[in-house]
Design an enzyme around this catalytic site. Structure first.
Site, PDB file in Angstrom:
ATOM      1  N   SER A 435       0.843  -1.170  -0.069  1.00 36.42           N
ATOM      2  CA  SER A 435      -0.025   0.028   0.038  1.00 36.42           C
ATOM      3  C   SER A 435       1.080   1.641   0.055  1.00 36.42           C
ATOM      4  CB  SER A 435      -0.619   0.466   1.283  1.00 36.42           C
ATOM      5  OG  SER A 435      -2.054   0.842   0.950  1.00 36.42           O
ATOM      6  N   LEU A 438       2.283   1.319  -3.721  1.00 35.70           N
ATOM      7  CA  LEU A 438       1.547   2.480  -4.420  1.00 35.70           C
ATOM      8  C   LEU A 438       1.370   4.329  -4.241  1.00 35.70           C
ATOM      9  CD1 LEU A 438      -1.154  -0.668  -5.248  1.00 35.70           C
ATOM     10  CD2 LEU A 438       0.819   0.186  -6.088  1.00 35.70           C
ATOM     11  N   HIS A 439       1.192   5.009  -3.079  1.00 39.61           N
ATOM     12  CA  HIS A 439       0.781   5.559  -2.488  1.00 39.61           C
ATOM     13  C   HIS A 439       1.770   6.466  -2.762  1.00 39.61           C
ATOM     14  CE1 HIS A 439      -2.476   4.301   0.022  1.00 39.61           C
ATOM     15  NE2 HIS A 439      -2.999   5.375   0.297  1.00 39.61           N
ATOM     16  N   GLU A 440       2.778   6.482  -2.531  1.00 43.14           N
ATOM     17  CA  GLU A 440       4.711   6.860  -3.053  1.00 43.14           C
ATOM     18  C   GLU A 440       4.259   7.202  -4.469  1.00 43.14           C
ATOM     19  OE1 GLU A 440       7.704   9.091  -2.439  1.00 43.14           O
ATOM     20  OE2 GLU A 440       6.318   8.591  -1.240  1.00 43.14           O
TER      21      GLU A 440
END
Length: 513
Positions: A435, A438-440
């Protein structure tokens, strides 16, 4: 009556005589008590006591008399009714007790959660409207109307056409994955070859938009939208490949499971079709299965109302960004380079519009947009979120906030790790690591900086999970963990990330110029 002459003689008027009063020696206390009991047992007295209990706030008072009792009182005991009307009943006398049982104050610790706080909730709404109304007027007097006509589209948006072409070409990757699965189900290629081809497809699908964004001088918002869509397609491709690989193991290879699947589960153990793939890529879910629960029809009136609400809340988000967040961020300093008090003041000033923006974003995307897609596609399972606002731990929040992503992580990361013999703690770490990456990607690539702020923000949730779980076990039936969740997410975490990324982007732009 007539006399001897035939004249009519009028009868004298009747004389009303008062009955004789009993002498003092005949009066006894037992007679008074008996009369008092008869009076108190009458329906009028019961009604009087009930009225007195309601006026005095005594909930332990007797109930109102029954209908038969009221009919008996109306026909026979007129004196009692008259006495109740002019407050002469015993319940209204000074001799009647008003303190009948022990009670707690409504705001005491033993009774505060047993009371209704609707009035205080209405007060909070009125105060919130008044305070924010003042802030709106103050903001308009200081900055004027800042939102521009070219906020959503302007001449610079035409330079982002490569990103649009990249987005339109992403459906080629699901078609490639479908071709791989067709070959695997026909035993043309082995499972190992199919897995390698899926790894190549999914890796290319996520790297391709990154290269397009880095090579083009695109706007940050355009790059974010492309990376957001690319990550969704990547998650769907992984689910499509993993689910069909498991279906092949259960149907073709004959792999045994501990519990036999039900009839409904057996209906989903089918080879993929082009129709099921297209529906899955458009449906508001990240977890693939050959068939989904469907609704009977499309509610056109309800759909139109949701679309109107979606447009309204999208405009509200743009207004909050342009009118409130941008002026605060532009006038701020880097939170890690300025003074501590200045950083705290800026974060607190930014926290209020950030909370409004975040709540509008949640309602606009998770409720309105996903329900619009579900209604158009007649998608039945619309549990896109749960009551995350009541979460007492960070772990509970992540399990309720984003249900499509949560179901994907549990199905394709957490459970496979547990089946492989990995401990629960390591499985949780791997889930948060995926997670965080993917956020980065969604933030760092459009901003063209690699500071790992989003990555660290997600990974730091793991110690917060431990802390809030401890608070929940230490202080039972309290909202200490819920208040900590609101503080770290809305008051401190998100405003700090906004300031960090904004100043890093401005520093990058200043260096290139």
């Amino acid at each position: 009556m007539e006399d001897s002459n035939g004249a009519e003689i009028k009868a004298p008027p009747p004389v009303h005589r008062r009955p004789p009063r009993p002498r003092g020696g005949c009066f006894t206390p037992e007679g008074f008590v008996a009369a008092l009991r008869r009076r108190l047992s009458s329906g009028a007295a019961v009604a009087a006591r009930a009225s007195f209990a309601a006026d005095s706030g005594d909930e332990s008072g007797p109930p109102e008399p029954s209908s038969s009792h009221r009919r008996r009182d109306s026909s026979g005991d007129t004196s009692s009714a008259a006495g109740a009307g002019d407050f002469t009943a015993f319940s209204f006398r000074a001799a009647a007790p008003v303190h009948r049982k022990a009670k707690e104050s409504p705001l005491s610790s033993d009774a505060i959660f047993k009371q209704s706080h609707a009035g205080l909730f209405n007060l909070c709404i009125v105060v919130l409207v008044a305070v924010n109304g003042r802030l709106i007027i103050e903001n308009l007097m200081k900055y004027g109307l800042l939102i521009r006509t070219g906020f959503w589209f302007n001449s610079r948006s035409l330079r982002d056409w490569p990103l649009l072409m990249c987005c339109l070409s992403l459906p080629a990757f699901p078609l490639g994955a479908f071709s791989v699965e067709k070959l695997a189900f026909r035993n043309v290629i082995t499972d190992a070859v199919a897995t390698c081809l899926h790894i190549i497809l999914t890796t290319t699908e996520i790297v391709y938009p990154v290269l397009v964004i880095l090579m083009c001088d695109s706007a940050v918002v355009s790059g974010f939208l492309l990376m957001f869509i690319a990550c969704i397609v990547w998650l769907k491709l992984v689910s499509f490949a993993h689910t069909n690989h498991d279906i092949r193991q259960l149907t073709i290879s004959g792999k045994k499971v501990d519990y036999a699947p039900s009839t409904d589960d057996m209906d989903n153990l089918q080879a993929p079709t082009l129709g099921s793939l297209v529906y899955f890529m458009m449906a508001p879910t990240l977890c693939y299965q050959p068939s989904y629960p469907r609704t009977a029809n499309v509610r056109k009136g309800w759909l139109i109302r949701q679309i109107i609400l979606y447009l309204i809340f999208t405009g509200i988000q743009g207004f909050i960004i342009e009118q409130y967040i941008n002026p605060i961020v532009v006038d701020s300093q880097h939170p890690l380079k300025g003074g501590l008090l200045n950083a705290v003041e800026t974060v607190l000033r930014l926290s209020l519009p950030n909370v409004y923006l975040w709540l509008c974003m949640f309602y606009c995307f998770f409720h309105l947009w996903l329900n619009i897609l579900a209604e158009i596609l007649r998608f039945g399972d619309r549990e896109f979120y749960k009551d995350w606002w009541n979460a007492k731990t960070i772990d509970e929040y992540w399990r309720k906030w984003n249900m499509p992503v949560h179901k994907w992580i549990v199905r394709h990361i957490y459970f496979p790790c547990m089946r492989s013999g990995i401990s629960k703690e390591v499985a949780v770490f791997v889930s948060f690591f995926v997670s965080a990456v993917l956020h980065e990607l969604c933030v760092a690539v459009p901003c063209r900086i690699l500071k790992f702020w989003a990555f660290l923000g997600i990974m730091l949730q793991i110690p917060l999970i431990t802390l809030t779980s401890y608070l929940k076990s230490k202080f039972r039936d309290t909202m200490a963990g819920n208040m900590m969740f609101w503080f770290f997410f809305c008051i401190y975490g998100q405003p700090m990330c906004v300031l960090l990324y904004y100043h890093d982007v401005m520093n990058r732009i200043g260096k290139t110029e």
